[in-house]
Design a protein around this motif. Structure first.
Motif, short mmCIF file in Angstrom:
data_model
loop_
_atom_site.label_atom_id
_atom_site.label_comp_id
_atom_site.label_asym_id
_atom_site.label_seq_id
_atom_site.Cartn_x
_atom_site.Cartn_y
_atom_site.Cartn_z
N VAL A 166 -1.46 4.80 -1.22
CA VAL A 166 -2.97 4.75 -0.93
C VAL A 166 -3.25 5.76 0.22
O VAL A 166 -2.76 5.18 1.19
CB VAL A 166 -3.53 3.21 -0.94
CG1 VAL A 166 -5.12 3.32 -0.69
CG2 VAL A 166 -3.23 2.47 -1.88
N VAL B 77 -5.37 7.27 3.25
CA VAL B 77 -6.38 6.68 4.14
C VAL B 77 -6.69 8.20 5.10
O VAL B 77 -5.94 9.09 5.20
CB VAL B 77 -6.24 5.56 4.92
CG1 VAL B 77 -6.28 4.43 3.97
CG2 VAL B 77 -5.01 5.51 5.63
N GLU C 225 -11.29 1.87 7.23
CA GLU C 225 -10.66 2.02 5.75
C GLU C 225 -9.48 1.19 5.51
O GLU C 225 -9.18 0.65 4.55
CB GLU C 225 -10.62 3.55 5.55
CG GLU C 225 -10.12 3.86 4.24
CD GLU C 225 -10.24 5.47 3.91
OE1 GLU C 225 -9.87 5.75 2.92
OE2 GLU C 225 -10.11 6.20 4.91
N ARG D 257 -10.10 -2.38 4.98
CA ARG D 257 -10.62 -2.54 3.52
C ARG D 257 -9.34 -2.66 2.80
O ARG D 257 -9.48 -3.51 1.70
CB ARG D 257 -11.42 -1.61 3.17
CG ARG D 257 -12.85 -1.73 3.97
CD ARG D 257 -13.85 -1.01 3.30
NE ARG D 257 -13.74 0.51 3.70
CZ ARG D 257 -14.28 1.24 4.46
NH1 ARG D 257 -14.91 0.74 5.53
NH2 ARG D 257 -13.86 2.44 4.60
N VAL D 258 -8.59 -1.75 2.59
CA VAL D 258 -7.46 -1.57 1.72
C VAL D 258 -6.49 -2.74 1.85
O VAL D 258 -6.30 -3.56 0.86
CB VAL D 258 -6.54 -0.41 1.80
CG1 VAL D 258 -5.34 -0.34 1.01
CG2 VAL D 258 -7.17 0.89 1.61
N ASN E 138 -8.14 -6.13 0.55
CA ASN E 138 -8.46 -5.98 -1.08
C ASN E 138 -7.30 -6.04 -1.72
O ASN E 138 -7.23 -7.01 -2.63
CB ASN E 138 -8.76 -4.53 -1.43
CG ASN E 138 -8.64 -4.16 -2.82
OD1 ASN E 138 -7.91 -3.84 -3.54
ND2 ASN E 138 -9.90 -4.34 -3.72
N TYR F 28 -4.74 -0.17 -6.55
CA TYR F 28 -5.92 -0.05 -5.73
C TYR F 28 -6.92 0.90 -6.37
O TYR F 28 -6.64 1.88 -6.80
CB TYR F 28 -5.74 0.28 -4.39
CG TYR F 28 -6.90 0.40 -3.47
CD1 TYR F 28 -7.65 -0.84 -2.91
CD2 TYR F 28 -7.36 1.52 -3.02
CE1 TYR F 28 -8.64 -0.69 -2.19
CE2 TYR F 28 -8.47 1.68 -2.16
CZ TYR F 28 -8.88 0.64 -1.53
OH TYR F 28 -10.23 0.49 -0.77
N ARG F 29 -8.22 0.50 -6.29
CA ARG F 29 -9.46 1.39 -6.89
C ARG F 29 -10.32 1.46 -5.93
O ARG F 29 -10.91 0.28 -5.47
CB ARG F 29 -9.93 0.96 -8.24
CG ARG F 29 -8.99 1.09 -9.40
CD ARG F 29 -9.57 0.86 -10.80
NE ARG F 29 -8.79 0.98 -11.94
CZ ARG F 29 -9.28 0.68 -13.07
NH1 ARG F 29 -10.43 0.25 -13.41
NH2 ARG F 29 -8.43 1.13 -14.19
N ARG F 30 -10.81 2.52 -5.25
CA ARG F 30 -11.80 2.67 -4.42
C ARG F 30 -13.43 2.26 -5.11
O ARG F 30 -13.37 2.57 -6.23
CB ARG F 30 -11.83 3.96 -3.67
CG ARG F 30 -10.84 4.21 -2.78
CD ARG F 30 -10.87 5.52 -1.88
NE ARG F 30 -9.99 5.27 -0.53
CZ ARG F 30 -8.81 5.93 -0.85
NH1 ARG F 30 -8.17 6.20 -1.72
NH2 ARG F 30 -8.26 5.64 0.21
N ARG F 31 -14.02 1.64 -4.14
CA ARG F 31 -15.35 1.45 -4.71
C ARG F 31 -15.99 2.72 -4.70
O ARG F 31 -16.20 3.38 -3.92
CB ARG F 31 -16.04 0.44 -3.80
CG ARG F 31 -15.50 -1.04 -3.63
CD ARG F 31 -16.30 -1.66 -2.87
NE ARG F 31 -15.61 -3.09 -2.39
CZ ARG F 31 -16.09 -3.97 -1.57
NH1 ARG F 31 -17.05 -3.60 -0.80
NH2 ARG F 31 -15.49 -5.12 -1.50
#
Length: 250
Positions: free
Chosen positions: A210, A212, A224, A227-228, A231, A243-246
């Motif tokens: 992921v 960042v 950021e 948040r990862v 999540n 993981y999928r970003r909003r």
């Protein structure tokens, strides 16, 4: 064990990025104070946090406090300053493994392992040693795939530890292997300490990388990244998904 690990085509980040690391880390910390809002999404399972090379417990205190506020049972790794493995690598890991097993036994639940930079190497190897005790692994700026000549941390390691004799081709290959548990590698293309390409994990049904926009020193405070991490940790055990970003509303 030495910090250099995998020979490859990768190079250490430009000195310009390295020079900016302290200032960027200050901004990342300020952003965390202003922009990171804890939400009670945790299920109370234990999370062990491993600091980076040269990192004392206070370097991950903000992260651990944030995770506790989110409802996770966050713990420091309990070994003080991370100066690297002391003595034989596997014998040294056995002590950390005992800690993981103790947390698992006390709670009756699997433990998540969260490692920053060199600390991520420990997290990955511990998950390989006792996968039945580990829920998932998250690494932050950990260049497990290439550290030889691809980081600016080697000199620091020699100053702190001095023992660079244990790395062998077999150990290099072992460190590259993905743990047999859900694994997330968080990396930044603007990392000024390690080559971001060395942090890329092969994508599979239980592993991911992921990206960042954090500095290396700011990985443990950047909003950021927070948040990862939250999540990933908030997923119910046994239901891990990549993981999928909003998506922001139009």
């Amino acid at each position: 064990m030495r910090t250099a690990s995998f020979a490859g085509p990768y190079k250490a980040p430009p000195m310009s990025l390295l020079a900016m690391e302290p200032l960027r880390a200050v901004f990342d910390f300020a952003a965390a104070k202003l922009g990171s809002r804890a939400e009670p999404v945790g299920d109370g399972h234990a999370v062990i946090v491993f600091p980076g090379l040269g990192g004392a417990p206070f370097t991950t205190s903000h992260l651990r406090g944030f995770l506790k506020d989110c409802g996770f049972d966050a713990h420091c790794w309990g070994r003080g300053i991370n100066t690297g493995p002391d003595g034989d690598f596997d014998a040294w890991l056995a002590g950390l493994e005992a800690d993981v097993r103790a947390h698992h036994e006390r709670s009756g639940r699997k433990v998540s392992l969260l490692g920053w930079s060199l600390g991520g190497i420990y997290a990955r190897e511990l998950a390989k040693r006792c996968p039945g005790c580990v829920r998932q692994v998250i690494t932050l700026g950990t260049p497990f795939a290439s550290m030889r000549g691809a980081t600016h941390a080697e000199t620091v390691y020699r100053l702190l530890n001095g023992d660079t004799s244990q790395l062998t081709p077999a150990l290099e290959a072992r460190l590259r292997e993905c743990p047999p548990v859900p694994t997330t590698s968080v990396y930044s293309r603007t990392d000024g300490v390690v080559c971001w390409r060395g942090c890329l994990e092969k994508r599979s049904a239980t592993s991911e990388s992921v990206e960042v926009a954090a500095s290396h020193l700011g990985m443990v405070t950047h909003p950021e990244v927070m948040r990862v991490i939250v999540n990933r940790l908030a997923q119910p055990e046994g239901t891990w998904k990549r993981y999928r970003r909003r998506r922001l509303p139009h």
